[in-house]
Scaffold this active site. Sequence first.
Site, PDB file in Angstrom:
ATOM      1  N   ASN A 168       5.114  -3.660  -0.954  1.00  0.00           N
ATOM      2  CA  ASN A 168       5.942  -3.634  -2.167  1.00  0.00           C
ATOM      3  C   ASN A 168       7.414  -3.336  -1.886  1.00  0.00           C
ATOM      4  O   ASN A 168       8.277  -3.730  -2.666  1.00  0.00           O
ATOM      5  CB  ASN A 168       5.365  -2.673  -3.221  1.00  0.00           C
ATOM      6  CG  ASN A 168       5.186  -1.271  -2.730  1.00  0.00           C
ATOM      7  OD1 ASN A 168       5.172  -1.022  -1.515  1.00  0.00           O
ATOM      8  ND2 ASN A 168       5.046  -0.325  -3.635  1.00  0.00           N
ATOM      9  N   GLU A 266       2.923   8.771   2.319  1.00  0.00           N
ATOM     10  CA  GLU A 266       3.418   8.513   0.963  1.00  0.00           C
ATOM     11  C   GLU A 266       2.357   7.652   0.307  1.00  0.00           C
ATOM     12  O   GLU A 266       2.267   6.453   0.571  1.00  0.00           O
ATOM     13  CB  GLU A 266       4.753   7.758   1.007  1.00  0.00           C
ATOM     14  CG  GLU A 266       5.844   8.425   1.815  1.00  0.00           C
ATOM     15  CD  GLU A 266       6.326   9.733   1.228  1.00  0.00           C
ATOM     16  OE1 GLU A 266       5.951  10.050   0.087  1.00  0.00           O
ATOM     17  OE2 GLU A 266       7.070  10.439   1.925  1.00  0.00           O
ATOM     18  N   CYS A 300       5.142   2.777  -6.476  1.00  0.00           N
ATOM     19  CA  CYS A 300       4.454   4.074  -6.557  1.00  0.00           C
ATOM     20  C   CYS A 300       5.189   5.026  -7.508  1.00  0.00           C
ATOM     21  O   CYS A 300       4.623   6.017  -7.955  1.00  0.00           O
ATOM     22  CB  CYS A 300       4.283   4.689  -5.180  1.00  0.00           C
ATOM     23  SG  CYS A 300       5.813   4.769  -4.264  1.00  0.00           S
ATOM     24  N   GLU A 472      10.361  12.018   3.178  1.00  0.00           N
ATOM     25  CA  GLU A 472      11.183  10.989   3.816  1.00  0.00           C
ATOM     26  C   GLU A 472      12.560  10.998   3.178  1.00  0.00           C
ATOM     27  O   GLU A 472      12.711  11.321   2.000  1.00  0.00           O
ATOM     28  CB  GLU A 472      10.533   9.617   3.642  1.00  0.00           C
ATOM     29  CG  GLU A 472       9.218   9.520   4.411  1.00  0.00           C
ATOM     30  CD  GLU A 472       8.674   8.108   4.474  1.00  0.00           C
ATOM     31  OE1 GLU A 472       8.729   7.412   3.443  1.00  0.00           O
ATOM     32  OE2 GLU A 472       8.198   7.718   5.531  1.00  0.00           O
TER      33      GLU A 472
HETATM   34  P1  NAP Z   1      -3.717  -0.274   1.169  1.00  0.00           P
HETATM   35  O1  NAP Z   1      -5.153  -0.519   0.952  1.00  0.00           O
HETATM   36  O2  NAP Z   1      -3.261   1.121   1.293  1.00  0.00           O
HETATM   37  O3  NAP Z   1      -3.280  -1.056   2.489  1.00  0.00           O
HETATM   38  C1  NAP Z   1      -1.993  -0.776   3.029  1.00  0.00           C
HETATM   39  C2  NAP Z   1      -1.923  -1.295   4.430  1.00  0.00           C
HETATM   40  O4  NAP Z   1      -2.771  -0.524   5.259  1.00  0.00           O
HETATM   41  C3  NAP Z   1      -2.358  -2.733   4.524  1.00  0.00           C
HETATM   42  O5  NAP Z   1      -1.378  -3.414   5.261  1.00  0.00           O
HETATM   43  C4  NAP Z   1      -3.678  -2.666   5.271  1.00  0.00           C
HETATM   44  O6  NAP Z   1      -3.833  -3.727   6.173  1.00  0.00           O
HETATM   45  C5  NAP Z   1      -3.542  -1.398   6.062  1.00  0.00           C
HETATM   46  N1  NAP Z   1      -4.838  -0.791   6.337  1.00  0.00           N
HETATM   47  C6  NAP Z   1      -5.995  -0.934   5.661  1.00  0.00           C
HETATM   48  N2  NAP Z   1      -6.964  -0.185   6.232  1.00  0.00           N
HETATM   49  C7  NAP Z   1      -6.388   0.437   7.277  1.00  0.00           C
HETATM   50  C8  NAP Z   1      -6.852   1.362   8.252  1.00  0.00           C
HETATM   51  N3  NAP Z   1      -8.119   1.801   8.260  1.00  0.00           N
HETATM   52  N4  NAP Z   1      -5.989   1.790   9.176  1.00  0.00           N
HETATM   53  C9  NAP Z   1      -4.727   1.378   9.159  1.00  0.00           C
HETATM   54  N5  NAP Z   1      -4.213   0.512   8.269  1.00  0.00           N
HETATM   55  C10 NAP Z   1      -5.043   0.051   7.351  1.00  0.00           C
HETATM   56  O7  NAP Z   1      -2.854  -0.946   0.058  1.00  0.00           O
HETATM   57  P2  NAP Z   1      -3.052  -2.353  -0.658  1.00  0.00           P
HETATM   58  O8  NAP Z   1      -4.442  -2.898  -0.467  1.00  0.00           O
HETATM   59  O9  NAP Z   1      -1.930  -3.203  -0.231  1.00  0.00           O
HETATM   60  O10 NAP Z   1      -2.849  -1.923  -2.174  1.00  0.00           O
HETATM   61  C11 NAP Z   1      -3.886  -1.229  -2.844  1.00  0.00           C
HETATM   62  C12 NAP Z   1      -3.301  -0.160  -3.731  1.00  0.00           C
HETATM   63  O11 NAP Z   1      -2.575   0.770  -2.923  1.00  0.00           O
HETATM   64  C13 NAP Z   1      -2.281  -0.629  -4.743  1.00  0.00           C
HETATM   65  O12 NAP Z   1      -2.855  -1.153  -5.895  1.00  0.00           O
HETATM   66  C14 NAP Z   1      -1.523   0.644  -5.004  1.00  0.00           C
HETATM   67  O13 NAP Z   1      -2.211   1.421  -5.931  1.00  0.00           O
HETATM   68  C15 NAP Z   1      -1.520   1.326  -3.656  1.00  0.00           C
HETATM   69  N6  NAP Z   1      -0.247   1.108  -2.919  1.00  0.00           N
HETATM   70  C16 NAP Z   1       0.650   2.096  -2.957  1.00  0.00           C
HETATM   71  C17 NAP Z   1       1.876   1.909  -2.321  1.00  0.00           C
HETATM   72  C18 NAP Z   1       2.931   2.976  -2.343  1.00  0.00           C
HETATM   73  O14 NAP Z   1       4.102   2.641  -2.319  1.00  0.00           O
HETATM   74  N7  NAP Z   1       2.557   4.243  -2.338  1.00  0.00           N
HETATM   75  C19 NAP Z   1       2.154   0.724  -1.654  1.00  0.00           C
HETATM   76  C20 NAP Z   1       1.182  -0.266  -1.625  1.00  0.00           C
HETATM   77  C21 NAP Z   1      -0.019  -0.050  -2.267  1.00  0.00           C
HETATM   78  P3  NAP Z   1      -4.634  -5.059   5.769  1.00  0.00           P
HETATM   79  O15 NAP Z   1      -3.768  -5.736   4.767  1.00  0.00           O
HETATM   80  O16 NAP Z   1      -4.765  -5.820   7.018  1.00  0.00           O
HETATM   81  O17 NAP Z   1      -5.938  -4.574   5.212  1.00  0.00           O
END
Ligand code: NAP
Length: 493
Positions: A168, A266, A300, A472
């Site tokens: 994002n 974060e 977020c 951060e």
């Molecule tokens: P996510 O599930 O947290 O994934 C974030 C990143 O982590 C992805 O690039 C993913 O790679 C990687 N990842 C997944 N499993 C991992 C592991 N075991 N070890 C290391 N890295 C790993 O986020 P998302 O699927 O993109 O979004 C899901 C929800 O997360 C959103 O709806 C939102 O609520 C939240 N989110 C929050 C923020 C924030 O700014 N705090 C940002 C993004 C999302 P892969 O793509 O290869 O699986």
Amino acid sequence: MATRTAAHTPAHHIRLSEPRLWREQAWVAGKWIDSRDAIAVDDPATGVTIGHVPALGAKAIDSAIDAASVALPAWAALTPDLRAEHLLAWYEGMLRHREDLALIMTLEEGKPLHEARGEIDYAASFVRWFAEEGRRAYGETIPSHLPGRHLSTVRRPIGVTAAITPWNFPSAMVTRKAAAALAAGCPMIVRPASETPFSALALAWLAEQAGIPGSIFQVITGDGRTVGGALMDDVRIRALSFTGSTEVGKALIRQSADTVKRLTLELGGNAPFIVFDDADLDFAVEGALAAKFQTSGEDCLAANRILVQRPLYEAFLERFAARTAQLRVGHGLETGTEIGPLIDSRAVDKAAQHVEDAQRHGARVLTGGKKLGGNFYSPTVVADVTPEMALFREETFSPVAAVLPFDDEAEAIRLANDTEYGLVAYCYTENLGRATRLGEALDYGMVAINCAKLTGPPIPFGGVKQSGQGREGSRHGLDEYSELKYICLGLPD
Ligand code: NAP
């Protein structure tokens, strides 16, 4: 995994003033590298594949960690002034190529171009900030409790570091972490989200142009679990910073145990946006629009639950829904777009499910509530949300605004704190005593009173509870990448 095809060259999709910013290779140990397997990257607005990046495996990740480990002592030994010169050259490169970087970001992330430009400025500002802040990593002298001793502390670089960054904020989350690490004297290996790798790779090319050694800032692409697992298992990675979901953050905490890494996390938010009946209605509505719909709600910091005191409730809903209905949805490159596509179809389904669940439990949809085709979802206002609904409990990460009434200050605080998250809370009131009380009572890492914009390099960004740990930005951001060493010097005659 996809196979690379010759058709996916940047010239087909994107005209950059500096075409070399478009990289379809990873940046490892000072070399642009390929792999047999590739990950396809799509424009979320059209579904068209805009390029591919390598899906690196354990061997390439190990090479990156090797290179960073070898490069660490020389980088750590540089004076902060010399590190600052490299960082400032990187910062200037970002500003010089602002338009190209924004274009790349809009194509891969979908956010409106004006927001992408804003993010490039924001991303660059962290590089400048930490270039300067690295010069001020002071230790201290301690009045000695032992006769004949001189006691002091110094800050030393923690070692090789890594970052896993989200889709994002494809540029700002890279620089907020990497600039701090580099300024503190640490190499950093960044793994960008598979949805948005091109912004990070463009930053790697600019780092190369700025003379930052190729083993000091590296960008590796690949499947999250593979890369994350390899980084977490390697004892040479001493600190890792992650921005993303609480679920993955918890997995990283578990994985970090064997090598006792420092983690900066974060994670998700569930921000309350509280409007008291003494607030200026128009001012509060504009604040709520900004806090809710920035980054199409995929933020977020997004206002996830808008709480309005009952005397103002219906008037707020009327104006807020009318303004929401006017928001222009479209491709991020179209002039006038205010809301872009969501990142993928799962995000659209989650938004739709949240709205359906709320309706089933008695909420009213005042505007929107529609899938618009592709990854687009209409800006939506849902009224009469209750704590039983998924919209109240979960981070919706979409342009769906949840609004609910409250009666008094105690109830507002209770509802606002009724979540496992604690990143940011917003409050609108003209009562100074109330503003001060709310600033203390809201159980969040950051509280914004009578404003919706609160971030920037000088502030300590971070959450409490399950929104994460560490900070951060600000002078505290450097501490995540350094360790305090105590030195006890005996002073014999
Ligand atoms: P996510 O599930 O947290 O994934 C974030 C990143 O982590 C992805 O690039 C993913 O790679 C990687 N990842 C997944 N499993 C991992 C592991 N075991 N070890 C290391 N890295 C790993 O986020 P998302 O699927 O993109 O979004 C899901 C929800 O997360 C959103 O709806 C939102 O609520 C939240 N989110 C929050 C923020 C924030 O700014 N705090 C940002 C993004 C999302 P892969 O793509 O290869 O699986």
